[in-house]
Design a protein around this motif. Structure first.
Motif: not given
Length: 261
Positions: A110-127
């Motif tokens: 739950e912690s890693h998914v929160l970080h990777m997909f919900l917090l970190h990934l939007p920056d990589f994809l410019n959202y």
């Protein structure tokens, strides 16, 4: 916020970082195209857990330390259980050890998914957020939320509740879940497997900065498995020592600009 400083110098200040699990701020001073100074501040006030644990009944400690963090409470709870068990010379049986690892895995999910997909990934994809990212990557966000739900469910069943678990105790658990309670979780995880494989392939295509810093990283290591509850401490420079030697090997220093050690 960016503001002018001396000629050829620029200061960037972010007073509230939105992409971290916690509270932080960033101060960045640029000299031309070079970074001259960086300060990362944790401005959450200290809560003095070490102080108000003194004099408490040892059986209270796991529940109290679980309150340190709402996202990674198992780390603090297990650490306190291990400390007490080490002090009392308690050896836990294999079944308890396996269930504790499962509880820890639930938190990691739950912690890693929160970080990777919900917090970190939007920056990589410019959202600007995971919500806006879902407009074009709905399956990715939905799959991540389902995987996080599975992690939360593991923590709920083994820990007694999803946030600040209360079921772990010195020597084991107050109550061990039944097979029928755990079987639905196995089905949830099996249902997430295909998504996870596809998601990892997608994450592997992201462009990461080619940056190496002169940091000395430290981690728990186990010779036979992924280290969760047991092992020894090792650093990126090759230093190895027992957990009980932490205070002898590591010096904690307080920075004036941050409440974190």
């Amino acid at each position: 916020m960016s503001k002018a400083a001396e000629p050829n110098q620029r200061v960037i200040e972010v007073h509230n970082l939105a992409r971290v699990e916690g509270e932080g701020a960033l101060y960045l001073r640029m000299q031309g195209r070079d970074v001259a100074e960086v300060k990362f501040s944790i401005f959450e006030p200290p809560r003095f857990f070490e102080a108000f644990l003194r004099g408490r009944d040892c059986r209270e400690v796991p529940d109290i330390t679980a309150r340190i963090c709402g996202i990674c409470p198992v780390a603090y709870q297990m650490s306190s259980c291990h400390a007490m068990e080490m002090a009392f010379g308690i050896k836990i049986e294999k079944t308890i050890r396996d269930l504790r690892r499962l509880l820890y895995c639930g938190e990691w999910i739950e912690s890693h998914v929160l970080h990777m997909f919900l917090l970190h990934l939007p920056d990589f994809l410019n959202y600007e957020s995971a919500i806006s990212m879902a407009s074009e990557h709905r399956d990715l966000v939905a799959g991540a939320l389902q995987l996080k739900k599975a992690g939360n469910e593991i923590v709920r069943i083994l820990g007694g509740r999803e946030v600040h678990p209360i079921n772990a105790c010195i020597g084991g658990f107050h109550r061990v879940p039944t097979r029928s309670e755990l079987e639905p979780v196995a089905e949830m995880l099996a249902g997430c497997r295909d998504f996870l494989v596809q998601a990892l392939r997608f994450l592997a295509t992201l462009k990461y900065p080619d940056l190496e810093m002169n940091y000395d990283f430290i981690a728990l290591r186990h010779p036979e498995e992924v280290a969760l509850n047991e092992g020894y401490l090792t650093t990126s420079r090759g230093l190895e020592f027992a957990i009980t030697q932490f205070s002898d090997q590591i010096e904690e220093i307080h920075q004036r600009h941050s409440n974190a050690l």
